[in-house]
Design a protein around this motif. Sequence first.
Motif, PDB file in Angstrom:
ATOM      1  N   HIS A 166       0.895  -1.171   0.000  1.00 33.02           N
ATOM      2  CA  HIS A 166       0.000   0.000   0.000  1.00 33.02           C
ATOM      3  C   HIS A 166       0.921   1.204   0.000  1.00 33.02           C
ATOM      4  O   HIS A 166       2.149   1.048   0.133  1.00 33.02           O
ATOM      5  CB  HIS A 166      -0.930  -0.042   1.231  1.00 33.02           C
ATOM      6  N   PRO A 167       0.385   2.420  -0.132  1.00 31.49           N
ATOM      7  CA  PRO A 167       1.287   3.570  -0.220  1.00 31.49           C
ATOM      8  C   PRO A 167       2.210   3.735   0.998  1.00 31.49           C
ATOM      9  O   PRO A 167       3.297   4.301   0.876  1.00 31.49           O
ATOM     10  CB  PRO A 167       0.338   4.756  -0.383  1.00 31.49           C
ATOM     11  N   TYR A 168       1.811   3.227   2.160  1.00 27.42           N
ATOM     12  CA  TYR A 168       2.719   3.293   3.315  1.00 27.42           C
ATOM     13  C   TYR A 168       3.869   2.285   3.197  1.00 27.42           C
ATOM     14  O   TYR A 168       4.868   2.397   3.884  1.00 27.42           O
ATOM     15  CB  TYR A 168       1.959   2.989   4.614  1.00 27.42           C
ATOM     16  N   PHE A 169       3.682   1.264   2.345  1.00 28.19           N
ATOM     17  CA  PHE A 169       4.720   0.232   2.193  1.00 28.19           C
ATOM     18  C   PHE A 169       4.750  -0.206   0.726  1.00 28.19           C
ATOM     19  O   PHE A 169       4.264  -1.267   0.357  1.00 28.19           O
ATOM     20  CB  PHE A 169       4.401  -0.954   3.122  1.00 28.19           C
ATOM     21  N   PRO A 170       5.330   0.655  -0.130  1.00 30.07           N
ATOM     22  CA  PRO A 170       5.210   0.430  -1.582  1.00 30.07           C
ATOM     23  C   PRO A 170       6.126  -0.660  -2.151  1.00 30.07           C
ATOM     24  O   PRO A 170       5.973  -1.019  -3.312  1.00 30.07           O
ATOM     25  CB  PRO A 170       5.542   1.793  -2.192  1.00 30.07           C
ATOM     26  N   GLN A 171       7.037  -1.199  -1.359  1.00 33.53           N
ATOM     27  CA  GLN A 171       7.807  -2.376  -1.794  1.00 33.53           C
ATOM     28  C   GLN A 171       8.537  -2.166  -3.119  1.00 33.53           C
ATOM     29  O   GLN A 171       8.575  -3.084  -3.967  1.00 33.53           O
ATOM     30  CB  GLN A 171       6.860  -3.578  -1.936  1.00 33.53           C
ATOM     31  N   SER A 189      -3.882  -6.281   1.854  1.00 35.35           N
ATOM     32  CA  SER A 189      -4.221  -5.056   2.615  1.00 35.35           C
ATOM     33  C   SER A 189      -3.940  -3.813   1.772  1.00 35.35           C
ATOM     34  O   SER A 189      -3.253  -2.881   2.225  1.00 35.35           O
ATOM     35  CB  SER A 189      -3.486  -5.005   3.956  1.00 35.35           C
ATOM     36  N   PRO A 190      -4.486  -3.763   0.551  1.00 34.41           N
ATOM     37  CA  PRO A 190      -4.162  -2.657  -0.359  1.00 34.41           C
ATOM     38  C   PRO A 190      -4.639  -1.303   0.148  1.00 34.41           C
ATOM     39  O   PRO A 190      -4.111  -0.273  -0.259  1.00 34.41           O
ATOM     40  CB  PRO A 190      -4.894  -3.033  -1.653  1.00 34.41           C
ATOM     41  N   LEU A 191      -5.634  -1.317   1.068  1.00 33.30           N
ATOM     42  CA  LEU A 191      -6.134  -0.049   1.632  1.00 33.30           C
ATOM     43  C   LEU A 191      -5.492   0.209   2.990  1.00 33.30           C
ATOM     44  O   LEU A 191      -5.960   1.051   3.754  1.00 33.30           O
ATOM     45  CB  LEU A 191      -7.664  -0.118   1.787  1.00 33.30           C
ATOM     46  N   ALA A 192      -4.416  -0.548   3.270  1.00 35.00           N
ATOM     47  CA  ALA A 192      -3.787  -0.472   4.589  1.00 35.00           C
ATOM     48  C   ALA A 192      -4.846  -0.684   5.676  1.00 35.00           C
ATOM     49  O   ALA A 192      -4.808  -0.080   6.739  1.00 35.00           O
ATOM     50  CB  ALA A 192      -3.045   0.851   4.784  1.00 35.00           C
ATOM     51  N   GLY A 226       1.390  -1.539 -11.333  1.00 38.61           N
ATOM     52  CA  GLY A 226       1.475  -2.898 -11.890  1.00 38.61           C
ATOM     53  C   GLY A 226       1.241  -3.994 -10.872  1.00 38.61           C
ATOM     54  O   GLY A 226       1.758  -5.101 -11.016  1.00 38.61           O
ATOM     55  N   SER A 227       0.430  -3.709  -9.847  1.00 35.02           N
ATOM     56  CA  SER A 227       0.120  -4.734  -8.856  1.00 35.02           C
ATOM     57  C   SER A 227      -1.392  -4.937  -8.798  1.00 35.02           C
ATOM     58  O   SER A 227      -2.156  -3.983  -8.936  1.00 35.02           O
ATOM     59  CB  SER A 227       0.636  -4.291  -7.479  1.00 35.02           C
ATOM     60  N   THR A 228      -1.805  -6.183  -8.594  1.00 32.29           N
ATOM     61  CA  THR A 228      -3.238  -6.492  -8.496  1.00 32.29           C
ATOM     62  C   THR A 228      -3.678  -6.352  -7.036  1.00 32.29           C
ATOM     63  O   THR A 228      -3.282  -7.169  -6.198  1.00 32.29           O
ATOM     64  CB  THR A 228      -3.519  -7.935  -8.993  1.00 32.29           C
ATOM     65  N   PRO A 229      -4.491  -5.333  -6.712  1.00 27.44           N
ATOM     66  CA  PRO A 229      -4.966  -5.216  -5.332  1.00 27.44           C
ATOM     67  C   PRO A 229      -6.164  -6.123  -5.104  1.00 27.44           C
ATOM     68  O   PRO A 229      -6.959  -6.346  -6.018  1.00 27.44           O
ATOM     69  CB  PRO A 229      -5.378  -3.734  -5.242  1.00 27.44           C
ATOM     70  N   ILE A 230      -6.299  -6.612  -3.860  1.00 30.69           N
ATOM     71  CA  ILE A 230      -7.453  -7.471  -3.536  1.00 30.69           C
ATOM     72  C   ILE A 230      -8.162  -6.878  -2.309  1.00 30.69           C
ATOM     73  O   ILE A 230      -8.166  -7.478  -1.236  1.00 30.69           O
ATOM     74  CB  ILE A 230      -7.026  -8.939  -3.302  1.00 30.69           C
ATOM     75  N   PRO A 231      -8.773  -5.682  -2.476  1.00 26.66           N
ATOM     76  CA  PRO A 231      -9.458  -5.071  -1.343  1.00 26.66           C
ATOM     77  C   PRO A 231     -10.590  -5.961  -0.863  1.00 26.66           C
ATOM     78  O   PRO A 231     -11.303  -6.554  -1.667  1.00 26.66           O
ATOM     79  CB  PRO A 231     -10.003  -3.764  -1.927  1.00 26.66           C
ATOM     80  N   LYS A 232     -10.733  -6.041   0.454  1.00 26.67           N
ATOM     81  CA  LYS A 232     -11.867  -6.775   1.038  1.00 26.67           C
ATOM     82  C   LYS A 232     -12.956  -5.784   1.378  1.00 26.67           C
ATOM     83  O   LYS A 232     -12.700  -4.755   2.007  1.00 26.67           O
ATOM     84  CB  LYS A 232     -11.406  -7.511   2.302  1.00 26.67           C
ATOM     85  N   SER A 233     -14.172  -6.069   0.946  1.00 22.13           N
ATOM     86  CA  SER A 233     -15.311  -5.327   1.473  1.00 22.13           C
ATOM     87  C   SER A 233     -16.524  -6.240   1.525  1.00 22.13           C
ATOM     88  O   SER A 233     -16.782  -6.998   0.596  1.00 22.13           O
ATOM     89  CB  SER A 233     -15.634  -4.089   0.633  1.00 22.13           C
ATOM     90  N   TRP A 267       2.233  -3.926   9.918  1.00 24.83           N
ATOM     91  CA  TRP A 267       2.055  -5.002  10.892  1.00 24.83           C
ATOM     92  C   TRP A 267       3.367  -5.740  11.040  1.00 24.83           C
ATOM     93  O   TRP A 267       4.262  -5.606  10.212  1.00 24.83           O
ATOM     94  CB  TRP A 267       0.932  -5.947  10.452  1.00 24.83           C
ATOM     95  N   ASN A 268       3.398  -6.580  12.036  1.00 24.29           N
ATOM     96  CA  ASN A 268       4.637  -7.268  12.356  1.00 24.29           C
ATOM     97  C   ASN A 268       4.804  -8.479  11.445  1.00 24.29           C
ATOM     98  O   ASN A 268       4.828  -9.602  11.916  1.00 24.29           O
ATOM     99  CB  ASN A 268       4.552  -7.680  13.839  1.00 24.29           C
TER     100      ASN A 268
END
Length: 277
Positions: A166-171, A189-192, A226-233, A267-268
């Motif tokens: 996610h933008p906090y951890f763009p890897q 966790s694409p939405l953090a 270029g990443s496939t996000p899998i948001p849960k809702s 997260w840890n």
Amino acid sequence: MVSIPTISLNDATWFPELGLGTYGLRGDHGIAAMVSAVESGYRLLDTAVNYENEAEVGEAVRRCGLDRDELLVTSKIPGRDHGFQKAIASIERSLKTLRLERIDLQLIHWPNPGVGRWLDTWRGMIEARERGLVRSIGVSNFTEQMLTTLIDETGVTPAVNQVELHPYFPQGPLRAFHREHGIRTESWSPLARRTELASEAVVEQIASGHGVTPTQAVLRWHVQIGSTPIPKSASPQRQIENADVFGFALTPEEVDALTALERGRLWNGDPNHHEEM
Ligand SMILES: NC(=O)C1=CN([C@@H]2O[C@H](COP(=O)(O)OP(=O)(O)OC[C@H]3O[C@@H](n4cnc5c(N)ncnc54)[C@H](OP(=O)(O)O)[C@@H]3O)[C@@H](O)[C@H]2O)C=CC1
Ligand SMILES: O=C(O)C(=O)[C@@H](O)[C@H](O)C(=O)CO
């Protein structure tokens, strides 16, 4: 209904640019949420043995009435099932729980370095693919070094590496490695997980410039890196909002501004140490 574009994985199979995370979607409500996502245009459902909802995912696949080949199901082998034979047996159990004849994308959930059997597990997955139990094989939470070992030792490159992103951890470095080796990045966790990300000033500003929601701006960022996000809702409305990110584009400067929110893992979950059985 939203049309979600697809790309080709390194094994020449198709894969959507956005899918549905199902962690926590259980029981009748969970099935209804998954069916509504498919009705809205989602074609990828992401589960795992440890989510204890494979039965619900299989039921959603049957209930939504689509041709089986139009939907992709991902599952993941937990740490307690690592090893060559144990991995194959784990996949067979998943198929039974799902009540499906094939898993479309099978992942190793975590490398579990303390168990020390991720390479044997990978060999088991190669065998499972040869037996037709699974269509594509990949990993989750693997580092560059672990990926290099898998490739060097077996000659088989994972199709996907699903990682915290996610933008906090763009890897950045890991994504560059994936690009170089033809591995598709998938963002968990694409939405953090709805931390303060959506209310960051830069996210709000970019979203309002495009007339979209902050969540849509974040999901569009995933698509453009270029990443496939899998948001849960669980909410049909939010599912549509999350999938509706293919009608606008961020500028390169906006992509960079979101990437600049980097501050590290939330997260840890350092794969070199995290154990998840
Ligand atoms: N491989 C791995 O190790 C891991 C894989 N995963 C996978 O990734 C998936 C997604 O990650 P997850 O941790 O669930 O987190 P996400 O980043 O997808 O966030 C989910 C949370 O955001 C809320 N939400 C979703 N859309 C919106 C919206 N448009 N507006 C407001 N709130 C919203 C959801 O609530 P609501 O449902 O009420 O909308 C939920 O609380 C998981 O479900 C799982 O499939 C996750 C963790 C680790
Ligand atoms: O949801 C998953 O797939 C997981 O692996 C989670 O347990 C994840 O590791 C987590 O929640 C970390 O805090």
